[in-house]
Design an enzyme around this catalytic site. Structure first.
Site, PDB file in Angstrom:
ATOM      1  CE  LYS A   1       2.262   5.459  -8.752  1.00  0.00           C
ATOM      2  NZ  LYS A   1       1.297   5.607  -8.293  1.00  0.00           N
TER       3      LYS A   1
ATOM      4  CG  ASP B   1       3.279   7.667  -5.728  1.00  0.00           C
ATOM      5  OD1 ASP B   1       1.990   7.148  -5.144  1.00  0.00           O
ATOM      6  OD2 ASP B   1       4.194   7.188  -5.367  1.00  0.00           O
TER       7      ASP B   1
HETATM    8  P1  NDP Z   1       4.868  11.506   0.219  1.00  0.00           P
HETATM    9  O1  NDP Z   1       5.883  11.487  -0.215  1.00  0.00           O
HETATM   10  O2  NDP Z   1       3.373  12.551   0.975  1.00  0.00           O
HETATM   11  O3  NDP Z   1       5.037  10.696   1.417  1.00  0.00           O
HETATM   12  C1  NDP Z   1       5.729   9.584   1.733  1.00  0.00           C
HETATM   13  C2  NDP Z   1       5.797   9.260   2.880  1.00  0.00           C
HETATM   14  O4  NDP Z   1       6.558   8.017   2.947  1.00  0.00           O
HETATM   15  C3  NDP Z   1       7.395  10.173   3.806  1.00  0.00           C
HETATM   16  O5  NDP Z   1       6.894   9.903   5.051  1.00  0.00           O
HETATM   17  C4  NDP Z   1       8.247   9.427   3.323  1.00  0.00           C
HETATM   18  O6  NDP Z   1       9.334   9.870   3.862  1.00  0.00           O
HETATM   19  C5  NDP Z   1       7.485   8.058   3.918  1.00  0.00           C
HETATM   20  N1  NDP Z   1       9.000   7.483   2.334  1.00  0.00           N
HETATM   21  C6  NDP Z   1       9.542   7.171   1.082  1.00  0.00           C
HETATM   22  N2  NDP Z   1       9.889   6.539   0.624  1.00  0.00           N
HETATM   23  C7  NDP Z   1      10.267   5.620   1.595  1.00  0.00           C
HETATM   24  C8  NDP Z   1      11.380   4.624   1.696  1.00  0.00           C
HETATM   25  N3  NDP Z   1      11.786   4.360   0.655  1.00  0.00           N
HETATM   26  N4  NDP Z   1      11.315   4.344   3.518  1.00  0.00           N
HETATM   27  C9  NDP Z   1      10.748   4.882   4.488  1.00  0.00           C
HETATM   28  N5  NDP Z   1       9.133   5.766   4.195  1.00  0.00           N
HETATM   29  C10 NDP Z   1       9.847   6.391   2.859  1.00  0.00           C
HETATM   30  O7  NDP Z   1       3.112   9.919  -0.709  1.00  0.00           O
HETATM   31  P2  NDP Z   1       2.044  10.047  -0.049  1.00  0.00           P
HETATM   32  O8  NDP Z   1       1.685  10.212   0.977  1.00  0.00           O
HETATM   33  O9  NDP Z   1       1.159  10.514  -1.704  1.00  0.00           O
HETATM   34  O10 NDP Z   1       2.032   8.327  -1.091  1.00  0.00           O
HETATM   35  C11 NDP Z   1       2.658   7.332   0.102  1.00  0.00           C
HETATM   36  C12 NDP Z   1       2.013   6.018  -0.404  1.00  0.00           C
HETATM   37  O11 NDP Z   1       0.819   6.107  -0.763  1.00  0.00           O
HETATM   38  C13 NDP Z   1       2.815   5.191  -1.767  1.00  0.00           C
HETATM   39  O12 NDP Z   1       3.038   4.032  -2.101  1.00  0.00           O
HETATM   40  C14 NDP Z   1       2.293   5.780  -2.804  1.00  0.00           C
HETATM   41  O13 NDP Z   1       2.424   4.770  -4.189  1.00  0.00           O
HETATM   42  C15 NDP Z   1       0.478   5.379  -2.046  1.00  0.00           C
HETATM   43  N6  NDP Z   1      -0.080   5.980  -2.648  1.00  0.00           N
HETATM   44  C16 NDP Z   1      -1.240   7.076  -2.735  1.00  0.00           C
HETATM   45  C17 NDP Z   1      -2.055   7.873  -3.350  1.00  0.00           C
HETATM   46  C18 NDP Z   1      -1.954   9.278  -3.113  1.00  0.00           C
HETATM   47  O14 NDP Z   1      -3.112  10.069  -3.210  1.00  0.00           O
HETATM   48  N7  NDP Z   1      -1.148  10.449  -2.693  1.00  0.00           N
HETATM   49  C19 NDP Z   1      -2.513   7.076  -3.616  1.00  0.00           C
HETATM   50  C20 NDP Z   1      -3.226   5.666  -3.914  1.00  0.00           C
HETATM   51  C21 NDP Z   1      -1.521   4.754  -3.294  1.00  0.00           C
HETATM   52  P3  NDP Z   1      10.409  10.717   3.677  1.00  0.00           P
HETATM   53  O15 NDP Z   1       9.916  12.363   3.877  1.00  0.00           O
HETATM   54  O16 NDP Z   1      11.720  10.842   4.727  1.00  0.00           O
HETATM   55  O17 NDP Z   1      10.616  10.308   2.577  1.00  0.00           O
END
Ligand code: NDP
Length: 451
Positions: free
Chosen positions: A130, A170
């Site tokens: 990662k 991510d």
């Molecule tokens: P994105 O950047 O597309 O979206 C992240 C979302 O989570 C946004 O809505 C963001 O809000 C919110 N968020 C981020 N940090 C925080 C926080 N500290 N508190 C509250 N809300 C928060 O990321 P992904 O959708 O790709 O990833 C989301 C999760 O899924 C993560 O845990 C990631 O590791 C996991 N994941 C992702 C994969 C992928 O293929 N993309 C694969 C496997 C796991 P804001 O815009 O306000 O920051």
């Protein structure tokens, strides 16, 4: 060989804490896994003797570097970036890159550790890694994001490669960032290889990669519900996040007849009692990936919806919940609230969104609870398929990839059942995922001897 002294779980966890001061997320992730693995290896001397868990919980290497870039006003900005290469016993290191101000070495070490088990669970040959930076892409221009990505790759390119370490997206790293990163890698190395996944379709990306994590987490939920003779049809769902994983989970839940009531971002959550439609989900995707706005705008745009600033959505009564935002976003009190309100299943789209308290509460209540390392593995699985397509220089059709994703998620579900089901028929998916993932990596490590 000499029989080694076995340490107990507490001594092991204390050792992890001592060796990793100031890294609570990493200690939390290792503790959760160790709780299950210690039981499993109790009577398996070979894993103790070879110190397998101790070795998996010590990354192969942690690379830390400075990234300098210039903002639009000409100011020099300095960021810190890392690549954590946790374990490559079963394949090249593989795991996303995160851009978020909360990124620390501890967060990336926990993610790389989790990724090792998740990748093993997919059945594909991928090790765990990662990376990321404390760079905050919010409010930055495309030019600023490009200069940051180019500067980061100018250092990162030394440590990655199609057969070495293959990063992906991510939090904060989507199609735009992958394009800038891949462009710079290609330029420096003068090589067009599958060094990153999540690429655009025009330059080696795979169909359904974007959808795979959210869809996969929903398929896993479907598989769990099926064990109780139930489906998503007519079920209410509470989802957190509004990024890649959350919007695609919302899409699939809706397609399968469920009613999605909430989405969120770091500022709060929206509640739409009428449920999200495909049109509303498309609006959110556009809001987040093109206009880069806030989820609060949803409540201004769609009548009947409300915005709840500074809150998470777990108090909204629902049948199923999918935490899809970030780590430790669902606490013990939230877990209790969900259960009290009648929630029967939780599928983690995010990585470690439920804290240890919450995990223990879900396990005790014996609800259907899928940990991220199993439920959100669809994304990395399709990344693995992207790597295969890149090596063979071919592109598979969408139907083929959709079928493979469904099969892979069903396979992960059965592996969890194999190791997680007790004599009463209850399946502890956390335990099942931890043991199945551990066994595959551990057996490969045993074959290598002491390295
Ligand atoms: P994105 O950047 O597309 O979206 C992240 C979302 O989570 C946004 O809505 C963001 O809000 C919110 N968020 C981020 N940090 C925080 C926080 N500290 N508190 C509250 N809300 C928060 O990321 P992904 O959708 O790709 O990833 C989301 C999760 O899924 C993560 O845990 C990631 O590791 C996991 N994941 C992702 C994969 C992928 O293929 N993309 C694969 C496997 C796991 P804001 O815009 O306000 O920051």
């Amino acid at each position: 060989m000499a029989v080694t002294d076995h340490v107990d779980l507490n001594t092991f966890v204390e050792g992890v804490k001592k060796r990793n001061p100031g890294q609570p997320e990493f200690v939390q992730a290792v503790t959760e896994v160790a709780e299950d693995i210690f039981d499993f290896i109790e009577d398996k001397e070979q894993y103790h003797e070879a110190q397998i868990l101790r070795r998996i919980a010590e990354p192969d290497r942690v690379i830390s570097f400075r990234v300098c870039w210039q903002d639009d006003k000409g100011n020099i900005r300095v960021q810190r970036a890392w690549r954590v290469q946790n374990n490559n016993a079963i394949g090249p290191y593989k795991g996303g890159i995160r851009f978020h101000p909360s990124v620390t070495e501890s967060v990336l070490k926990f993610l790389a550790f989790e990724q090792t088990f998740k990748n093993a669970l997919t059945g594909l040959p991928m090790g765990g890694g990662k990376g990321g930076s404390n760079f905050n892409p919010k409010g930055k221009s495309d030019g600023e994001v490009m200069r940051f990505c180019q500067s980061m790759m100018t250092e990162l390119y030394r440590y990655i490669g199609a057969d070495i370490d293959v990063p992906a997206g991510d939090i904060g790293v989507g199609a735009r960032e992958i394009g800038y990163l891949f462009g710079q890698y290609k330029r420096i190395s003068n090589e067009f290889t599958g060094v990153l996944t999540g690429k655009g379709l025009e330059y080696g990306g795979s169909l359904i990669r974007t959808e795979a994590t959210g869809y996969g987490a929903t398929y896993f939920l479907q598989n769990m519900l099926a064990t109780k003779g139930q489906t998503l049809e007519g079920k209410t769902a509470v989802i957190s996040g509004s990024g890649n994983v959350a919007t695609h989970a919302a899409e699939k839940v809706t397609q399968l007849g469920g009613k999605v009531l909430t989405l969120s971002d770091s500022a709060g959550f929206i509640h739409d009692p009428d449920g999200l439609t495909q049109e509303k989900i498309d609006w959110v995707k556009e809001l987040k990936t093109v206009r880069r706005g806030r989820i609060s705008d949803y409540a201004d745009h769609f009548t009947g919806a409300s915005f709840h600033p500074g809150k998470t959505p777990w108090g909204v009564p629902c049948d199923v919940a999918l935490p899809c935002a970030t780590q430790n976003e669902l606490l013990g009190v939230d877990a209790e609230m969900l259960i009290k309100n009648g929630c029967i299943a939780v599928s983690e789209g995010a990585n470690m969104p439920t804290n240890l308290d919450g995990v223990h509460i879900f396990k005790k209540a014996k609800i259907l609870f899928a940990p991220g390392k199993a439920a959100n593995a669809g994304g990395v699985a399709v990344s693995g398929l992207e790597m295969s397509q890149n090596s063979a220089r071919i592109s598979w059709k969408e139907e083929e990839l959709q079928r493979l994703l469904l099969d892979i998620m069903a396979g992960i579900h059965s592996r969890c059942q194999e190791y997680g089901t007790d004599s009463s028929g209850y399946c502890d998916y956390v335990k099942g995922a931890n043991i199945a993932g551990f066994k595959k990596v551990a057996d490969a490590m045993l074959a290598y001897g002491v390295v």
